[in-house]
Design a protein around this motif. Sequence first.
Motif, PDB file in Angstrom:
ATOM      1  N   LEU A 197     -38.226  -5.812   8.547  1.00  0.00           N
ATOM      2  CA  LEU A 197     -38.472  -4.753   9.528  1.00  0.00           C
ATOM      3  C   LEU A 197     -39.700  -3.932   9.156  1.00  0.00           C
ATOM      4  N   ALA A 198     -39.794  -3.574   7.873  1.00  0.00           N
ATOM      5  CA  ALA A 198     -40.935  -2.773   7.426  1.00  0.00           C
ATOM      6  C   ALA A 198     -42.241  -3.539   7.604  1.00  0.00           C
ATOM      7  N   VAL A 199     -42.222  -4.832   7.287  1.00  0.00           N
ATOM      8  CA  VAL A 199     -43.415  -5.658   7.463  1.00  0.00           C
ATOM      9  C   VAL A 199     -43.790  -5.744   8.941  1.00  0.00           C
ATOM     10  N   GLU A 200     -42.796  -5.925   9.802  1.00  0.00           N
ATOM     11  CA  GLU A 200     -43.066  -6.007  11.242  1.00  0.00           C
ATOM     12  C   GLU A 200     -43.718  -4.730  11.759  1.00  0.00           C
ATOM     13  N   ALA A 201     -43.179  -3.586  11.358  1.00  0.00           N
ATOM     14  CA  ALA A 201     -43.754  -2.308  11.791  1.00  0.00           C
ATOM     15  C   ALA A 201     -45.196  -2.164  11.304  1.00  0.00           C
ATOM     16  N   TYR A 202     -45.465  -2.671  10.115  1.00  0.00           N
ATOM     17  CA  TYR A 202     -46.784  -2.579   9.494  1.00  0.00           C
ATOM     18  C   TYR A 202     -47.809  -3.452  10.223  1.00  0.00           C
ATOM     19  N   LEU A 203     -47.339  -4.543  10.816  1.00  0.00           N
ATOM     20  CA  LEU A 203     -48.228  -5.500  11.471  1.00  0.00           C
ATOM     21  C   LEU A 203     -48.389  -5.244  12.963  1.00  0.00           C
ATOM     22  N   SER A 204     -47.516  -4.451  13.547  1.00  0.00           N
ATOM     23  CA  SER A 204     -47.462  -4.284  15.000  1.00  0.00           C
ATOM     24  C   SER A 204     -48.750  -3.694  15.575  1.00  0.00           C
ATOM     25  N   GLN A 205     -49.004  -4.023  16.855  1.00  0.00           N
ATOM     26  CA  GLN A 205     -50.125  -3.421  17.570  1.00  0.00           C
ATOM     27  C   GLN A 205     -49.944  -1.909  17.734  1.00  0.00           C
ATOM     28  N   LYS A 206     -48.704  -1.427  17.632  1.00  0.00           N
ATOM     29  CA  LYS A 206     -48.427   0.000  17.787  1.00  0.00           C
ATOM     30  C   LYS A 206     -48.448   0.757  16.467  1.00  0.00           C
ATOM     31  N   ALA A 207     -48.803   0.085  15.387  1.00  0.00           N
ATOM     32  CA  ALA A 207     -48.815   0.730  14.075  1.00  0.00           C
ATOM     33  C   ALA A 207     -49.840   1.863  14.030  1.00  0.00           C
ATOM     34  N   THR A 208     -49.482   2.942  13.332  1.00  0.00           N
ATOM     35  CA  THR A 208     -50.386   4.067  13.094  1.00  0.00           C
ATOM     36  C   THR A 208     -50.376   4.378  11.596  1.00  0.00           C
ATOM     37  N   PHE A 209     -51.240   5.285  11.191  1.00  0.00           N
ATOM     38  CA  PHE A 209     -51.219   5.691   9.780  1.00  0.00           C
ATOM     39  C   PHE A 209     -49.851   6.280   9.413  1.00  0.00           C
ATOM     40  N   PHE A 210     -49.183   6.869  10.388  1.00  0.00           N
ATOM     41  CA  PHE A 210     -47.895   7.506  10.151  1.00  0.00           C
ATOM     42  C   PHE A 210     -46.807   6.459   9.934  1.00  0.00           C
ATOM     43  N   SER A 211     -46.739   5.446  10.809  1.00  0.00           N
ATOM     44  CA  SER A 211     -45.752   4.379  10.627  1.00  0.00           C
ATOM     45  C   SER A 211     -46.064   3.566   9.376  1.00  0.00           C
ATOM     46  N   ASP A 212     -47.364   3.426   9.060  1.00  0.00           N
ATOM     47  CA  ASP A 212     -47.734   2.712   7.832  1.00  0.00           C
ATOM     48  C   ASP A 212     -47.172   3.411   6.601  1.00  0.00           C
ATOM     49  N   MET A 213     -47.166   4.735   6.621  1.00  0.00           N
ATOM     50  CA  MET A 213     -46.617   5.504   5.493  1.00  0.00           C
ATOM     51  C   MET A 213     -45.150   5.147   5.272  1.00  0.00           C
ATOM     52  N   PHE A 214     -44.369   5.113   6.351  1.00  0.00           N
ATOM     53  CA  PHE A 214     -42.958   4.757   6.240  1.00  0.00           C
ATOM     54  C   PHE A 214     -42.788   3.322   5.757  1.00  0.00           C
ATOM     55  N   ALA A 215     -43.572   2.402   6.338  1.00  0.00           N
ATOM     56  CA  ALA A 215     -43.440   0.982   5.992  1.00  0.00           C
ATOM     57  C   ALA A 215     -43.784   0.731   4.527  1.00  0.00           C
ATOM     58  N   GLU A 216     -44.878   1.330   4.069  1.00  0.00           N
ATOM     59  CA  GLU A 216     -45.288   1.130   2.684  1.00  0.00           C
ATOM     60  C   GLU A 216     -44.252   1.702   1.714  1.00  0.00           C
ATOM     61  N   LYS A 217     -43.735   2.887   2.037  1.00  0.00           N
ATOM     62  CA  LYS A 217     -42.724   3.498   1.165  1.00  0.00           C
ATOM     63  C   LYS A 217     -41.455   2.656   1.148  1.00  0.00           C
TER      64      LYS A 217
END
Length: 382
Positions: A197-217
């Motif tokens: 799930l975290a990887v998917e959010a990180y790769l999505s066209q809707k990803a932002t710096f904010f969602s990247d923070m959650f995914a990376e953590k």
Amino acid sequence: MADFIFRISPNIVLGPYTLSRIGQYAREYGSRFLVVLDPILKEVNLADKLLQPLTERKIDYFVFSEFSESADTKTIERVLTLARDGHIHGVIAAGGAKVLNIGCVVASLYNENHDLYDYVDGAVPTTGALPLICVPTTIREPFIYTSITPIVDSRVHQIKLLRGQNGLCKLSVLDPNLTLTLSDNQNISMELDTMCLAVEAYLSQKATFFSDMFAEKSIGLMGCALGGSQSLEIITPAEILKSQAGCMASLAVATSAPGLATLLTLCINSRFNISRSLVSSIFFPYLIEDAGTFKTERIEKLAHLAHIVPDDVRGEDAVAGFAENIRQELAKANLPTRLKDLSISVEQLALAAEDAGQLELVNTLPRSMTTDDLFDFVKLAY
């Protein structure tokens, strides 16, 4: 990257024994609740951990716990009728995905006057939702923080995405003790599903710096929980790290979007009632390899954050190491690594791929994919 729009919702409480304070939290939203309860909580003697604090706070409630194998529309109609007859102030949903999804739909449609299937077919609620309190019993739930809820249309046994009000979930209580009843195999598939799930959010066209923070953590926490960090002394118990990682992954998806594995897994689960976390885990290494062909640097970064590959391994080698690590985790747990091991035919999977092509989630995948592309990906994992 997509535009960044930030809304603060819901309130999230995470920690051991937080469930013992559910009565205090619920009091803020009303005094009469429908409790949508996963039957497994009764079987493992955890139901009273939720219900006793409500009783002690003199909160009136009644329980629904009669479930089929999925969150289908027939079940939702029954629960909606009970809720309306009970004149409730709010909904408490405690359990896995199907229980939480039913709770979301009931809270969303409680004040609506139209037939449920109007909303299944695309109508959007126009009235206010009831307060919804979610108590997940797994470490990740990708949809409770979003305005869409996946349910199974009982007429055709297909997954449908219901539109709900923004900020539907008012409170999420995450107690790591609720996950201790999972089997070892369930834990492994759940952990891999969370990472996916975290990887998917990180790769999505809707990803932002904010969602990247959650995914990376999320990836970093799960890497530590799985023993990926050998040089850092971790004193936080693994179950708490996993719950933290799951919370971060769920928030990453809510602020970005689910991806290819989640999309196909929803459709396979709705038609054939196969474990979502298991199917997602099988898809995961293929997702990594597919994304590695056009988003190599992002996959490499996550592989390093999870301490899956050494710091000096780069590019395609990091992608290959990440995917191989996932397959090794499945093999060590004696879990299936191919869809064909689930006693499902490729013809059946073709139907699920067609279903996936009709869902709006296909529009936020990292790359444009037709139904044929989705089926080609399924065949890789078969």
